[in-house]
Write an enzyme that holds these catalytic residues in place. Structure first.
Site, PDB file in Angstrom:
ATOM      1  CG  HIS A  14      43.667  22.096  21.016  1.00  0.00           C
ATOM      2  ND1 HIS A  14      43.867  22.097  19.662  1.00  0.00           N
ATOM      3  CD2 HIS A  14      43.590  23.424  21.379  1.00  0.00           C
ATOM      4  CE1 HIS A  14      43.920  23.344  19.215  1.00  0.00           C
ATOM      5  NE2 HIS A  14      43.751  24.156  20.250  1.00  0.00           N
ATOM      6  CD  GLU A  15      43.049  24.907  24.945  1.00  0.00           C
ATOM      7  OE1 GLU A  15      44.000  25.687  25.145  1.00  0.00           O
ATOM      8  OE2 GLU A  15      42.197  25.089  24.058  1.00  0.00           O
ATOM      9  CG  HIS A  18      47.641  26.164  22.732  1.00  0.00           C
ATOM     10  ND1 HIS A  18      48.209  26.496  21.519  1.00  0.00           N
ATOM     11  CD2 HIS A  18      46.321  25.932  22.480  1.00  0.00           C
ATOM     12  CE1 HIS A  18      47.280  26.467  20.577  1.00  0.00           C
ATOM     13  NE2 HIS A  18      46.133  26.113  21.131  1.00  0.00           N
TER      14      HIS A  18
END
Length: 354
Positions: A14-15, A18
């Site tokens: 997920h990170e 980003h």
């Protein structure tokens, strides 16, 4: 340990979404962290600090100027970028969770066996037998909703709670038919059934079984995509019930439930083989990854979806929301999420400890 590793993978993916979009957009990522709380490991590479923190829940990607309203942003600041770029950075985290869910399901499909909405055998004295369904018929729609995979069929049936349904069928003669069917409650499983055995296909890497065809790469990708979409849809509907406090406690779980579920599934799989244990964990990982992606897209301040909502408002107004108002909304969103976490954790305790 397996649960912590699994959750770590979901957070890192997920990170990373980003992180990579921010990096490619010229934004300075100051820290990439896995976990929350105090640092237990940290290393700086390039201009980014990579850290592991004490609490193995969550993580973050800290970017320059992400929350510095009113300060003139530098060229590498998050706020210096266009609304389109900032939207892409915020959406990249959930998007990567959906990609991971797809990859996990693809791997499972390749190594196991997959049911389809094609009828292999009609069960005697069933609802399907009563309306005249036959082997080779394919269920294409239920109540006008297109059925791509067998899981969608099961989900619709259970959501329908025994109400009569309209089936669109592609018959084994190539003709299209429409039937009204009343599902029957199976006393053993407690589920509503149409009453047929589905056609089974073997995965690309699974042991061949006589009488069953092997799925092609295209069919595997098709199934994996719609299975992921089905998880997303079920998660969105379930989270909406949780957020409105209308869900049954048995429908959701927090950290304790996740740890128990992963551990029990792994142990159950080991009774058959190590591969079965891994498949069980990967299946749960796919569901959790879809959950994480959907959760973060909800338009609640403090989540990615809340930030996306603020950016969309900025695009419509042609100017950012007032810093004081945004700060208040962020605080309210954070308080709501924290309160919800306490509520879910309390439900876990009631279910598993008391």
């Amino acid at each position: 340990m397996i649960t912590i590793l699994l959750l770590g993978v979901l957070v890192v993916v997920h990170e990373f979404g980003h992180f990579i979009v921010a990096k490619k957009s010229g934004i300075w990522v100051q820290e990439f962290a896995v976990g929350m709380g105090p640092k237990i490991f940290s290393r700086t590479k390039g201009d980014t600090e990579y850290s592991i923190r004490a609490l193995p829940l969550g993580g973050f990607c800290r970017m320059e100027g992400e929350t510095e309203e009113g300060i003139i942003p530098s060229p590498t600041s998050f706020l210096s970028k266009s609304i389109g770029v900032r939207l892409a950075v915020m959406a990249a985290g959930p998007f990567m969770n959906f990609i991971l869910a797809f990859i996990m399901i693809f791997g499972l499909t390749c190594t196991s066996y997959t049911a389809t909405p094609e009828i292999r055998e009609v069960l005697p004295d069933s609802a399907a037998a009563e309306i005249g369904l036959e082997a080779g018929d394919v269920i294409q729609k239920i109540d006008g909703k297109t059925i791509h995979i067998y899981d969608e069929l099961q989900y619709i049936l259970q959501s329908n709670q025994g109400e009569a349904i309209i089936l669109d069928i592609l018959g084994n003669d190539g003709q299209h038919y429409k039937y009204e069917l009343q599902p029957k409650l199976d006393a053993e499983s407690g589920r509503y059934l149409i009453g047929f055995s589905p056609q089974i296909y073997t995965g690309l890497l699974a042991e061949p079984v006589e009488g069953y065809e092997k799925m092609s790469i295209g069919e595997t990708a098709h199934y994996s995509y719609f299975a992921m979409i089905n998880y997303v849809k079920m998660t969105a509907e379930g989270l909406l019930r949780v957020f409105t406090f209308t869900a049954n406690p048995d429908e959701y779980g927090g950290p304790i439930a996740i740890f128990n579920m992963v551990g029990e599934s792994y142990e159950a799989g080991l009774k058959y083989s190590l591969m079965a244990a891994i498949q069980n964990v990967v299946y749960i990982g796919a569901v959790l990854s879809a959950n994480l992606g959907v959760l973060n897209l909800f338009p609640i301040p403090a989540l990615d979806g809340g930030k996306i909502l603020f950016l969309l408002i900025e695009a419509v107004r042609r100017k950012p929301m007032e810093a004081e108002m945004e700060a208040k909304l962020q605080f309210m969103g954070f308080a709501f999420i924290m309160g919800l976490m306490v509520y879910v954790l309390f439900s876990d305790i009631m279910k598993y400890i008391i």
